[in-house]
Design a protein around this motif. Sequence first.
Motif, PDB file in Angstrom:
ATOM      1  N   LYS A   1      45.449  41.696  67.947  1.00 42.75           N
ATOM      2  CA  LYS A   1      46.594  42.030  68.223  1.00 42.75           C
ATOM      3  C   LYS A   1      48.151  42.275  68.348  1.00 42.75           C
ATOM      4  CE  LYS A   1      44.858  36.719  66.550  1.00 42.75           C
ATOM      5  NZ  LYS A   1      44.669  35.933  65.153  1.00 42.75           N
ATOM      6  N   ALA A   2      47.995  43.300  67.336  1.00 43.75           N
ATOM      7  CA  ALA A   2      48.783  44.464  66.291  1.00 43.75           C
ATOM      8  C   ALA A   2      48.950  45.519  67.693  1.00 43.75           C
ATOM      9  CB  ALA A   2      48.795  44.740  65.348  1.00 43.75           C
ATOM     10  N   GLY A   3      47.879  45.453  68.742  1.00 49.89           N
ATOM     11  CA  GLY A   3      47.970  46.285  69.726  1.00 49.89           C
ATOM     12  C   GLY A   3      47.211  47.702  69.099  1.00 49.89           C
ATOM     13  N   LEU A   4      46.181  47.122  67.902  1.00 47.11           N
ATOM     14  CA  LEU A   4      45.323  48.600  67.749  1.00 47.11           C
ATOM     15  C   LEU A   4      44.091  48.289  67.696  1.00 47.11           C
ATOM     16  CD1 LEU A   4      47.436  48.663  64.477  1.00 47.11           C
ATOM     17  CD2 LEU A   4      48.287  50.112  66.338  1.00 47.11           C
ATOM     18  N   ASP A   5      43.489  49.789  68.636  1.00 47.56           N
ATOM     19  CA  ASP A   5      42.203  49.863  68.298  1.00 47.56           C
ATOM     20  C   ASP A   5      41.695  50.687  66.601  1.00 47.56           C
ATOM     21  OD1 ASP A   5      39.191  49.711  68.636  1.00 47.56           O
ATOM     22  OD2 ASP A   5      39.136  51.817  70.132  1.00 47.56           O
ATOM     23  N   VAL A   6      41.751  49.926  65.792  1.00 52.98           N
ATOM     24  CA  VAL A   6      40.818  50.568  64.320  1.00 52.98           C
ATOM     25  C   VAL A   6      40.068  51.063  64.206  1.00 52.98           C
ATOM     26  CG1 VAL A   6      41.872  50.311  61.668  1.00 52.98           C
ATOM     27  CG2 VAL A   6      43.048  49.228  64.023  1.00 52.98           C
ATOM     28  N   LYS A   7      39.891  52.410  63.265  1.00 47.64           N
ATOM     29  CA  LYS A   7      37.824  52.771  63.658  1.00 47.64           C
ATOM     30  C   LYS A   7      38.557  52.995  61.880  1.00 47.64           C
ATOM     31  CE  LYS A   7      36.938  53.210  67.741  1.00 47.64           C
ATOM     32  NZ  LYS A   7      36.326  52.403  68.722  1.00 47.64           N
ATOM     33  N   ILE A   8      37.398  52.162  61.281  1.00 55.79           N
ATOM     34  CA  ILE A   8      37.676  52.688  60.023  1.00 55.79           C
ATOM     35  C   ILE A   8      36.646  53.438  59.397  1.00 55.79           C
ATOM     36  CG2 ILE A   8      36.878  51.263  57.644  1.00 55.79           C
ATOM     37  CD1 ILE A   8      37.526  49.148  58.772  1.00 55.79           C
ATOM     38  N   LYS A   9      36.411  54.888  59.238  1.00 56.68           N
ATOM     39  CA  LYS A   9      36.103  55.675  58.404  1.00 56.68           C
ATOM     40  C   LYS A   9      35.112  55.897  56.998  1.00 56.68           C
ATOM     41  CE  LYS A   9      36.540  58.252  62.936  1.00 56.68           C
ATOM     42  NZ  LYS A   9      36.244  59.873  63.606  1.00 56.68           N
ATOM     43  N   VAL A  10      33.923  56.304  57.130  1.00 54.53           N
ATOM     44  CA  VAL A  10      34.114  56.711  55.227  1.00 54.53           C
ATOM     45  C   VAL A  10      33.423  57.975  55.213  1.00 54.53           C
ATOM     46  CG1 VAL A  10      31.464  56.048  53.482  1.00 54.53           C
ATOM     47  CG2 VAL A  10      31.660  54.300  55.438  1.00 54.53           C
ATOM     48  N   PRO A  11      33.926  58.362  54.024  1.00 51.58           N
ATOM     49  CA  PRO A  11      34.139  59.746  53.868  1.00 51.58           C
ATOM     50  C   PRO A  11      32.963  60.640  53.422  1.00 51.58           C
ATOM     51  CG  PRO A  11      35.231  58.764  51.962  1.00 51.58           C
ATOM     52  CD  PRO A  11      34.632  57.976  53.154  1.00 51.58           C
ATOM     53  N   PRO A  12      33.115  61.501  53.907  1.00 50.84           N
ATOM     54  CA  PRO A  12      31.163  62.355  53.850  1.00 50.84           C
ATOM     55  C   PRO A  12      31.292  62.290  51.877  1.00 50.84           C
ATOM     56  CG  PRO A  12      33.330  63.690  54.470  1.00 50.84           C
ATOM     57  CD  PRO A  12      33.911  62.390  54.835  1.00 50.84           C
ATOM     58  N   ASP A  13      32.922  62.431  50.825  1.00 54.91           N
ATOM     59  CA  ASP A  13      32.290  62.263  49.647  1.00 54.91           C
ATOM     60  C   ASP A  13      33.491  62.155  49.170  1.00 54.91           C
ATOM     61  OD1 ASP A  13      34.732  64.945  49.031  1.00 54.91           O
ATOM     62  OD2 ASP A  13      33.240  65.652  51.240  1.00 54.91           O
ATOM     63  N   PRO A  14      34.055  61.708  47.625  1.00 58.16           N
ATOM     64  CA  PRO A  14      35.567  61.305  47.515  1.00 58.16           C
ATOM     65  C   PRO A  14      36.967  62.014  47.476  1.00 58.16           C
ATOM     66  CG  PRO A  14      33.661  60.117  46.153  1.00 58.16           C
ATOM     67  CD  PRO A  14      33.326  60.857  47.270  1.00 58.16           C
ATOM     68  N   ALA A  15      36.707  63.182  47.808  1.00 63.21           N
ATOM     69  CA  ALA A  15      37.280  63.826  47.557  1.00 63.21           C
ATOM     70  C   ALA A  15      37.924  64.197  48.711  1.00 63.21           C
ATOM     71  CB  ALA A  15      37.105  65.541  47.185  1.00 63.21           C
ATOM     72  N   ALA A  16      37.664  63.786  49.321  1.00 64.96           N
ATOM     73  CA  ALA A  16      37.499  64.296  51.706  1.00 64.96           C
ATOM     74  C   ALA A  16      39.109  63.650  52.124  1.00 64.96           C
ATOM     75  CB  ALA A  16      35.997  64.284  52.421  1.00 64.96           C
ATOM     76  N   PRO A  17      38.934  62.169  51.671  1.00 60.28           N
ATOM     77  CA  PRO A  17      39.936  61.848  52.416  1.00 60.28           C
ATOM     78  C   PRO A  17      41.141  62.043  52.479  1.00 60.28           C
ATOM     79  CG  PRO A  17      39.028  60.048  50.973  1.00 60.28           C
ATOM     80  CD  PRO A  17      38.206  61.325  50.761  1.00 60.28           C
ATOM     81  N   LEU A  18      41.868  62.489  51.486  1.00 58.73           N
ATOM     82  CA  LEU A  18      43.045  63.513  51.981  1.00 58.73           C
ATOM     83  C   LEU A  18      43.019  64.926  52.309  1.00 58.73           C
ATOM     84  CD1 LEU A  18      45.061  63.096  47.849  1.00 58.73           C
ATOM     85  CD2 LEU A  18      45.695  62.029  50.399  1.00 58.73           C
ATOM     86  N   LYS A  19      42.060  65.863  52.268  1.00 58.27           N
ATOM     87  CA  LYS A  19      42.173  66.581  53.429  1.00 58.27           C
ATOM     88  C   LYS A  19      41.896  66.337  54.874  1.00 58.27           C
ATOM     89  CE  LYS A  19      39.355  68.990  49.229  1.00 58.27           C
ATOM     90  NZ  LYS A  19      38.234  69.617  49.035  1.00 58.27           N
ATOM     91  N   LEU A  20      41.517  65.377  54.471  1.00 56.38           N
ATOM     92  CA  LEU A  20      40.983  64.493  56.546  1.00 56.38           C
ATOM     93  C   LEU A  20      42.416  64.336  57.317  1.00 56.38           C
ATOM     94  CD1 LEU A  20      37.864  62.618  55.916  1.00 56.38           C
ATOM     95  CD2 LEU A  20      38.096  65.096  57.235  1.00 56.38           C
ATOM     96  N   LEU A  21      43.241  63.969  56.407  1.00 52.75           N
ATOM     97  CA  LEU A  21      44.529  63.258  56.057  1.00 52.75           C
ATOM     98  C   LEU A  21      45.319  64.552  56.343  1.00 52.75           C
ATOM     99  CD1 LEU A  21      46.695  61.386  56.766  1.00 52.75           C
ATOM    100  CD2 LEU A  21      47.330  61.603  54.838  1.00 52.75           C
ATOM    101  N   ARG A  22      44.964  65.575  55.794  1.00 53.20           N
ATOM    102  CA  ARG A  22      45.617  66.617  56.078  1.00 53.20           C
ATOM    103  C   ARG A  22      45.936  67.693  57.323  1.00 53.20           C
ATOM    104  NH1 ARG A  22      46.872  70.983  51.341  1.00 53.20           N
ATOM    105  NH2 ARG A  22      48.790  71.225  52.213  1.00 53.20           N
ATOM    106  N   ALA A  23      44.261  67.293  57.662  1.00 51.66           N
ATOM    107  CA  ALA A  23      43.891  67.757  58.777  1.00 51.66           C
ATOM    108  C   ALA A  23      44.168  67.467  60.367  1.00 51.66           C
ATOM    109  CB  ALA A  23      42.396  68.799  58.674  1.00 51.66           C
ATOM    110  N   GLY A  24      44.622  66.563  60.075  1.00 49.97           N
ATOM    111  CA  GLY A  24      45.509  65.550  61.517  1.00 49.97           C
ATOM    112  C   GLY A  24      44.241  64.776  62.165  1.00 49.97           C
TER     113      GLY A  24
END
Length: 343
Positions: free
Chosen positions: A63-86
């Motif tokens: 409804k908000a015009g988004l196709d949201v993909k929810i992904k599980v990180p390979p490990d708990p330390a990964a999310p911020l690294k993935l974000l920094r990598a775009g």
Amino acid sequence: MRALAAVLIAAALLVVAGCGEKPEPGAGATPGKLEPFTLVLDYVPNADHAGIYAAQAAGEYRKAGLDVKIKVPPDPAAPLKLLRAGRADAVISYEPELLLARDQGARNLVGVGALVQAPLTSLMAIGSSKVRTPKDLTGKRVATAGIAYQSAYLKTILAQVGVDPRTVKETNVGFKLVPAMISRRADATLGAFWNYEAVDLQQQGRKPRVFRMEQFGVPTYDELIFVARREDLDQTGASKLRRFLQATARGHQLLKRNPEFGVDALLKAEPSLSRRLESAAVRATLPVFFPKDAGKPFGWQDQAEWAAYGRWMIANQLIKATPDPAPPFTNEFLPGQGLKSGA
């Protein structure tokens, strides 16, 4: 000089960027077209994410015009690294982890909303242990995950209750905190969540005793937050993020009205989960999905609490006392008034 630097960083944490009305849900979306939006979780799907899966199941993101993909990180330390990598539009992380990352140079990362608005990490013992209160830790062994700020939590709690930290043995057991208690390798743990591990232990009949850290000297903080990159928050990115957070807020309102709807959506995403445990954990977590002040929007981040927690991290030498030119969070993209940081 150190005292002056502490004052400067506290001031940076309290920067008010100003207020402004923002468009409500759907504004900025292209009619008939869904824009991709990638969210990386902090961990495997669990009760902490039930409102997000509820929003997805109810079609709120579409409804908000988004196709949201929810992904599980390979490990708990990964999310911020993935974000920094775009590789994500937003990730779920932890307030202390964001402050540590920014201290190490990632000052383009910013908290854009709180998912869980209180500490979940706790000091915990079970019925077979002789630890009835934190004062009973003298001469005892406490299992931790070897995370520096959690060790500092333990020291703060011990100081608060008057226990000499030299009399307490801290043992790094990684993430095997509950097994350490059950096997009696430890008399207590610091690092397990009161809304999950404690609920699971209660269902097993092990009579957990939970000591909430914010009641024993540790400043309160947002356990889970949504994080984005500042450079992605141009006009297009800001619109997507705002619509994502607004749809997520609606998902949490739906969860509040009907917790089992969120549990159903969660189990569909991760069938291996226990319905009994997830249902109980969702109900335990519901109060901290929302601001303590009912007048604030979903995702609200309190500037005074962030500042107090930042000062605590400085005092415990977890981050350096250097001025930060930009605040570590903003409320600009939240539902309703869309207020900027601290406004």
